[in-house]
Motif scaffolding. Structure first.
Motif, mmCIF file in Angstrom:
data_model
loop_
_atom_site.group_PDB
_atom_site.id
_atom_site.type_symbol
_atom_site.label_atom_id
_atom_site.label_comp_id
_atom_site.label_asym_id
_atom_site.label_seq_id
_atom_site.Cartn_x
_atom_site.Cartn_y
_atom_site.Cartn_z
ATOM 1 N N ASP A 1 -18.981 13.783 9.587
ATOM 2 C CA ASP A 1 -20.069 14.527 8.933
ATOM 3 C C ASP A 1 -19.523 15.642 8.042
ATOM 4 O O ASP A 1 -20.019 15.865 6.935
ATOM 5 C CB ASP A 1 -21.001 15.124 9.986
ATOM 6 C CG ASP A 1 -21.790 14.061 10.729
ATOM 7 O OD1 ASP A 1 -21.891 12.934 10.203
ATOM 8 O OD2 ASP A 1 -22.290 14.347 11.831
ATOM 9 N N VAL B 1 -18.126 14.195 4.849
ATOM 10 C CA VAL B 1 -19.194 13.835 3.908
ATOM 11 C C VAL B 1 -19.662 15.071 3.152
ATOM 12 O O VAL B 1 -19.865 15.047 1.930
ATOM 13 C CB VAL B 1 -20.368 13.175 4.661
ATOM 14 C CG1 VAL B 1 -21.570 13.023 3.736
ATOM 15 C CG2 VAL B 1 -19.949 11.814 5.210
ATOM 16 N N ASP C 1 -18.630 14.550 -0.508
ATOM 17 C CA ASP C 1 -19.813 13.873 -1.052
ATOM 18 C C ASP C 1 -19.486 12.409 -1.328
ATOM 19 O O ASP C 1 -19.827 11.856 -2.373
ATOM 20 C CB ASP C 1 -20.306 14.566 -2.325
ATOM 21 C CG ASP C 1 -21.707 14.097 -2.720
ATOM 22 O OD1 ASP C 1 -22.428 13.607 -1.835
ATOM 23 O OD2 ASP C 1 -22.065 14.208 -3.910
ATOM 24 N N ARG C 2 -18.814 11.793 -0.364
ATOM 25 C CA ARG C 2 -18.450 10.376 -0.457
ATOM 26 C C ARG C 2 -18.860 9.685 0.837
ATOM 27 O O ARG C 2 -19.060 10.333 1.865
ATOM 28 C CB ARG C 2 -16.947 10.190 -0.657
ATOM 29 C CG ARG C 2 -16.379 10.767 -1.963
ATOM 30 C CD ARG C 2 -14.878 10.688 -1.930
ATOM 31 N NE ARG C 2 -14.248 11.319 -3.087
ATOM 32 C CZ ARG C 2 -13.567 10.660 -4.017
ATOM 33 N NH1 ARG C 2 -13.451 9.343 -3.933
ATOM 34 N NH2 ARG C 2 -12.997 11.300 -5.027
ATOM 35 N N GLU C 3 -18.951 8.363 0.756
ATOM 36 C CA GLU C 3 -19.253 7.579 1.944
ATOM 37 C C GLU C 3 -18.042 7.568 2.872
ATOM 38 O O GLU C 3 -16.905 7.410 2.425
ATOM 39 C CB GLU C 3 -19.632 6.153 1.549
ATOM 40 C CG GLU C 3 -20.032 5.281 2.738
ATOM 41 C CD GLU C 3 -20.407 3.880 2.298
ATOM 42 O OE1 GLU C 3 -20.413 2.973 3.147
ATOM 43 O OE2 GLU C 3 -20.681 3.693 1.084
ATOM 44 N N VAL C 4 -18.308 7.743 4.168
ATOM 45 C CA VAL C 4 -17.242 7.799 5.170
ATOM 46 C C VAL C 4 -17.562 6.804 6.279
ATOM 47 O O VAL C 4 -18.700 6.746 6.770
ATOM 48 C CB VAL C 4 -17.099 9.225 5.745
ATOM 49 C CG1 VAL C 4 -16.099 9.228 6.905
ATOM 50 C CG2 VAL C 4 -16.643 10.191 4.662
ATOM 51 N N ILE C 5 -16.567 6.012 6.682
ATOM 52 C CA ILE C 5 -16.703 5.040 7.770
ATOM 53 C C ILE C 5 -15.763 5.443 8.894
ATOM 54 O O ILE C 5 -14.624 5.853 8.656
ATOM 55 C CB ILE C 5 -16.384 3.607 7.287
ATOM 56 C CG1 ILE C 5 -17.358 3.189 6.185
ATOM 57 C CG2 ILE C 5 -16.438 2.622 8.441
ATOM 58 C CD1 ILE C 5 -17.061 1.812 5.619
ATOM 59 N N ASP D 1 -11.356 -0.438 -1.368
ATOM 60 C CA ASP D 1 -12.149 0.643 -1.952
ATOM 61 C C ASP D 1 -12.182 1.879 -1.055
ATOM 62 O O ASP D 1 -12.726 2.916 -1.453
ATOM 63 C CB ASP D 1 -13.579 0.176 -2.217
ATOM 64 C CG ASP D 1 -13.637 -0.838 -3.340
ATOM 65 O OD1 ASP D 1 -12.751 -0.780 -4.211
ATOM 66 O OD2 ASP D 1 -14.541 -1.694 -3.352
ATOM 67 N N TYR D 2 -11.641 1.735 0.163
ATOM 68 C CA TYR D 2 -11.635 2.850 1.109
ATOM 69 C C TYR D 2 -10.196 3.263 1.398
ATOM 70 O O TYR D 2 -9.309 2.408 1.490
ATOM 71 C CB TYR D 2 -12.324 2.464 2.425
ATOM 72 C CG TYR D 2 -13.827 2.361 2.314
ATOM 73 C CD1 TYR D 2 -14.641 3.414 2.710
ATOM 74 C CD2 TYR D 2 -14.420 1.212 1.810
ATOM 75 C CE1 TYR D 2 -16.018 3.323 2.616
ATOM 76 C CE2 TYR D 2 -15.798 1.114 1.696
ATOM 77 C CZ TYR D 2 -16.586 2.170 2.101
ATOM 78 O OH TYR D 2 -17.939 2.081 1.995
ATOM 79 N N ILE E 1 -12.511 6.637 3.886
ATOM 80 C CA ILE E 1 -13.182 7.414 2.837
ATOM 81 C C ILE E 1 -13.284 6.553 1.588
ATOM 82 O O ILE E 1 -12.277 6.032 1.094
ATOM 83 C CB ILE E 1 -12.409 8.711 2.533
ATOM 84 C CG1 ILE E 1 -12.275 9.561 3.804
ATOM 85 C CG2 ILE E 1 -13.108 9.514 1.439
ATOM 86 C CD1 ILE E 1 -11.381 10.776 3.625
ATOM 87 N N TYR E 2 -14.496 6.405 1.073
ATOM 88 C CA TYR E 2 -14.697 5.588 -0.124
ATOM 89 C C TYR E 2 -14.091 6.298 -1.331
ATOM 90 O O TYR E 2 -14.389 7.461 -1.613
ATOM 91 C CB TYR E 2 -16.183 5.345 -0.364
ATOM 92 C CG TYR E 2 -16.453 4.510 -1.591
ATOM 93 C CD1 TYR E 2 -16.298 3.128 -1.557
ATOM 94 C CD2 TYR E 2 -16.838 5.107 -2.788
ATOM 95 C CE1 TYR E 2 -16.523 2.358 -2.681
ATOM 96 C CE2 TYR E 2 -17.070 4.338 -3.918
ATOM 97 C CZ TYR E 2 -16.913 2.963 -3.866
ATOM 98 O OH TYR E 2 -17.133 2.209 -4.979
#
Length: 622
Positions: free
Chosen positions: A304, A307, A311-315, A327-328, A345-346
């Motif tokens: 969290d 993110v 400000d990127r998508e995180v898995i 891409d990650y 991290i994207y």
């Protein structure tokens, strides 16, 4: 002192060695990083890769950015810790970091740029040697074509083409400057004051317009407006006085310089805001990680925060994710030996900036440390529980093996006497022997009951049969079961005249009262007075058992409710208690939601008091 990297007589490393390599986008930087890694391995030294971020970092072109990211990744692969510092004076920032971090050797590339004039700035290596004369600096020579590299920049950090809003702001400020100029001219102010107003308008344009072009346009327009409206002949672009061209030139140059400085100020303000935001993210992350309890919670908190930061998508992956999606960028959450999870991290076509990469690694390090600390705390807690259980088991075995020997020996001895000499014993002796056997057997039965009860309560297997009971009836029932030894003491009751109705499991509360009375009987001399009292106060029912015996020493009071604690005082009947009675009483009262306490009884003796929840009488009306 400065040394060449190909020097043959490099001395052996010493403890505390720390190698620092400087990161850049130069093509030769990869070879410098590899050389530094080899030195770190040879000296068995700490290895740090340092990137100095300046205000011009955002102006780096895409090719240089990608090359810089590859160099950072290479340094990570070779075991370097990545650090980022901020500042315009690169040699000074490197020197300060080296001093604060205990760096012993610096590895840096040699620039091919020479000082063409005496007023030219000295290259970075010369400055660094001058600042750190006592530090070993390894300069890597480069004879390849890479040394002709010059960092490429995009011209401006802000949009080049102005937007409609920027043009409107520029026009409005120019009009305002001209209007104020007319006012000053009416008031017969000097032309220098009007020039100052136009320069102020240029500075405000640079601050409020996003495009740098607006500053240039505002500078040119201000010079033209001043010439057109305020120089003789007015409303023309001619000037009578010969000094005006120089004035216009100085005004234009001053306006351009002020515009550039304002733009640079804006960049620094943005960087300061970004640094403050990232510092807050780091602080908040540290605070949140301290509150997390489970590994999944800590990793989720970390994701969290990343993110918010990027400000990127995180898995989140539970363990090592391998190569994964290209891409990650997958970064492990790990300590020296264990991988706790992986964060993806994207990045797409936009890799992380060096300073973002540094902060991400710091956050992941904080997460790994928090997980490791939580696991260590759990392991210590489990070890403490196991140690406590082992200690309890050892205490039980030791106590049973020693302290149960007396009643068992008495029972077996008396039984043997009856078997071998029964006919020769008179009736009175035979009755006394049987009575002793009976008393010892009751003592053992009471011990077994206490053991079974306390283990069931501690394991949560005992179910309370709660109901409303009259306290005086429960006390009376308990007095019917006291041992014959209690007959040698004076037992009194002092029960309030109020109706005392309490919620309880009456069987267990009888056991508590019996244990407290038995405890008082054991540790007070024959003839002592034992008083059982009951009253109602503050919505609770209180029951106490007091004696006027010798009391309990102050140093033993904190331990009397501990299991197997008996203190140094022997029982009055020479039997030694196992120390289970008071521990059992406390467990039963706590299970009822009450509290068992010890106080001194004046003038001497002690008082055990426990509380029970009061129950109200319900009247049914037809």
């Amino acid at each position: 002192m400065s040394q060449a990297a190909d020097q043959q007589d490099i001395d052996t490393g010493t403890p505390g060695e720390h190698i620092l390599v400087c990161l850049s986008s130069a093509p030769s930087n990869a070879r410098i990083i590899k050389t530094a890694a080899q030195l770190a391995q040879a000296f068995d030294a700490g290895f740090t890769a340092l990137y100095v971020r300046t205000a011009n970092a955002d102006r780096m072109n895409d090719a240089d950015k990608k090359r810089l990211h590859r160099h950072i990744a290479l340094a990570e692969q070779l075991g370097a810790a990545i650090s980022t510092v901020y500042g315009e004076d690169i040699p000074y920032q490197i020197a300060e970091y080296a001093r604060l971090s205990g760096v012993t050797r610096i590895v840096i590339g040699r620039s091919n740029i020479t000082r063409r004039h005496i007023w030219s700035k000295p290259p970075l290596t010369e400055k660094l040697i001058a600042i750190l004369p006592d530090l070993d600096i390894y300069i890597i020579p480069d004879s390849s074509g890479e040394n002709n590299y010059q960092a490429g920049r995009t011209p401006f950090t802000h949009p080049f083409l102005p937007s409609g809003k920027d043009l409107a702001v520029t026009a409005l400020l120019l009009a305002a400057s001209t209007g104020i100029g007319f006012l000053f001219d009416t008031l017969h102010f000097t032309e220098a004051n009007i020039i100052t107003i136009y320069i102020l308008g240029v500075m405000l344009t640079a601050l409020f317009a996003a495009s740098y072009v607006c500053s240039i346009v505002s500078s040119l327009a201000s010079v033209l407006a001043f010439n057109y409206f305020f120089t003789e002949p007015k409303l023309t672009f001619h000037a009578y006085e010969s000094g005006y061209p120089a004035t216009f030139a100085i005004m234009l140059i001053a306006s351009l310089i002020i515009g550039m400085l304002a733009d640079r100020l804006k960049e620094h303000a943005e960087q300061s805001a970004q640094s403050a935001f990232r510092t807050k993210i780091l602080f908040d992350t540290n605070q949140l990680l301290q509150k997390g309890n489970e590994d999944d919670d800590l990793i989720s908190i970390t994701a969290d925060q990343l993110v918010k930061l990027l400000d990127r998508e995180v898995i989140v992956y539970p363990e090592s994710a391998g190569e994964g999606n290209k891409d990650y960028r997958n970064l492990p959450i790990r300590n020296q030996t264990t991988v706790f999870g992986t964060i993806g991290i994207y990045i797409g076509d936009t890799p992380l900036e060096p300073f973002e990469n540094s902060i991400v690694l710091s956050i992941l390090g904080e997460c790994a440390l928090a997980i490791e600390n939580r696991r260590n705390a759990r392991e210590k807690e489990q070890a403490a529980i196991l140690a406590r259980n082992e200690q309890l088991r050892a205490d039980l075995l030791r106590t049973i093996s020693h302290d149960l020997r007396t009643p068992l020996t008495s029972i077996s001895g008396n039984a043997e006497t009856l078997l071998t000499s029964n006919e020769s014993l008179d009736e009175r002796t035979r009755t006394q022997i049987l009575t002793d056997i009976y008393d010892d057997a009751l003592w053992l039965i009471s011990l077994v009951e206490n053991l079974l009860s306390i283990t069931r309560i501690e394991d949560g297997r005992m179910r309370l049969a709660m109901s409303a009971q009259l306290v005086d009836e429960v006390i009376t029932e308990a007095l019917r079961h006291i041992t014959r030894k209690a007959a040698e003491h004076q037992i009194l009751t002092d029960i309030s005249d109020d109706l005392l109705l309490a919620q309880m499991d009456s069987k267990l509360i009888i056991q508590v009262i019996l244990n407290l009375i038995d405890n008082a009987v054991k540790y007070t001399p024959v003839g002592s007075t034992i008083t059982i009292s009951a009253w109602k106060a503050d919505g609770e029912i209180s029951v106490s058992v007091s004696d006027n015996g010798p009391g309990i020493p102050d140093q033993e009071k904190p331990h009397i409710f501990e299991m197997f604690y008996t203190g140094e005082k022997k029982a009055a009947d020479s039997h030694r208690s196992l120390g289970l009675g008071l521990a059992l009483c406390q467990s039963i009262i706590n299970a009822h939601g009450g509290e068992l306490t010890l106080t001194d009884h004046q003038p001497h003796g002690c008082t055990f008091t426990f509380t029970l929840p009061s129950s109200e009488v319900k009247l049914n009306h037809e």
